[in-house]
Design an enzyme around this catalytic site. Sequence first.
Site, PDB file in Angstrom:
ATOM      1  N   LYS A   4       0.808  -1.075  -0.172  1.00  0.00           N
ATOM      2  CA  LYS A   4       0.053   0.059   0.197  1.00  0.00           C
ATOM      3  C   LYS A   4       0.752   1.385  -0.133  1.00  0.00           C
ATOM      4  O   LYS A   4       0.310   2.312  -0.629  1.00  0.00           O
ATOM      5  CB  LYS A   4      -0.951  -0.052   1.432  1.00  0.00           C
TER       6      LYS A   4
ATOM      7  N   LYS B   3      -8.263  -9.740  -9.375  1.00  0.00           N
ATOM      8  CA  LYS B   3      -9.434  -9.961  -8.460  1.00  0.00           C
ATOM      9  C   LYS B   3     -10.548  -8.571  -8.840  1.00  0.00           C
ATOM     10  O   LYS B   3      -9.983  -7.602  -9.281  1.00  0.00           O
ATOM     11  CB  LYS B   3      -8.796  -9.455  -7.177  1.00  0.00           C
TER      12      LYS B   3
ATOM     13  N   LYS C 144     -12.901  -2.522  -6.629  1.00  0.00           N
ATOM     14  CA  LYS C 144     -13.657  -1.231  -6.626  1.00  0.00           C
ATOM     15  C   LYS C 144     -12.899  -0.267  -7.451  1.00  0.00           C
ATOM     16  O   LYS C 144     -13.447   0.728  -7.866  1.00  0.00           O
ATOM     17  CB  LYS C 144     -13.728  -0.834  -5.336  1.00  0.00           C
TER      18      LYS C 144
END
Length: 348
Positions: A118, A210, A213
């Site tokens: 991240k 995957k 969003k």
Amino acid sequence: MAFKQRVFSGVQPTGNLHLGNYLGAIVKFVALQEHYDCIYCVVDLHAITVPIDVWGGPEELRRNTREVTAAFIASGIDPNKHIVFNQSQVAHHAELAWVFNCVARLGWLNRMTQFKEKAGKDREAASIGLYDYPVLMAADILAYRATHVPVGEDQKQHLELTRDIAQKFNNDFSESIRARGFGEAFFPLTEPIIQGPATRVMSLRDGTKKMSKSDASDNSRINLTDDADAIAQKIRRAKTDPEPLPGEEAGLEHRPEADNLVGIYAALADKPKAAVLQEFGGGQFSTFKTALADLSVARLSPIAAEMKRLTQDTAYIDSVLAGGAARAEVLAAETMNAVKDILGLVRR
Ligand code: TRP
């Protein structure tokens, strides 16, 4: 030692809940209600660990927090029998996280792979909150001395850290824990309930990625708020390959798109993939897609409709969150008081 069997899990209010979140997490949360006392938390304090343009700012955060809550309820989580609330309403999470900051070691956090992912290249620019994220997660869980946590594969390492923190606390303060009458261990070593790869939902445009969003293409995902037409259209347009469906599971190997669609069908029908292939194997994709679209619409559009109704009733959603927080707080305060006594922090 017998800890009360309790489930805790958290979902970040990051917006755009999709089929992956539903099948990967929420469906499991619903099922666990049968066998455990469950606490389901919208982890708003975790959401703000990334830059503001990523979490979207105050209006988005409020909206997304209420939307996740609505999704929980619309999917069948019962906020009266169990507890549903948002993290920031119970200050003990942050308070216990501070204590755990003093238990966890720098070396442990430096091994967290999600932080590295991240934070990206510019690690110096990452927030301290992002670095400390797993410690707050441990506090979420252990504030309730939860014994079981349903999480995805990607959170396994954070669960291990939670166990390491619990164990070190139990060891470092073992004498005080015993003297206070808590026996051999104050915190349980929480077990993950890992969702198998069977419910890893992949993008409808690329079966190797995957469902996410943040994918630029809305056609890559089925949003929980999509209506019947949108759901059916996205399934019709989903990427496939030219072969007919195989009759057995082994035939799905190296066919990520086919595997994904069969997996979605299996999860929505609550059947093994083999059973789905027995029914549709050898047939054309178009036939299977029609059946998948029908099944998806039947399962998901009532949830979308209920979510829409609930998100419009802000007062109701907020009352659920407030009621859940009040009940959670009683439990967390009990833990926090015990932690203070164990540590020697003088309290009222
Ligand atoms: N890190 C989790 C995720 O992104 C969310 C989370 C926060 C959580 N606190 C938790 C999950 C406690 C389980 C238990 O999926």
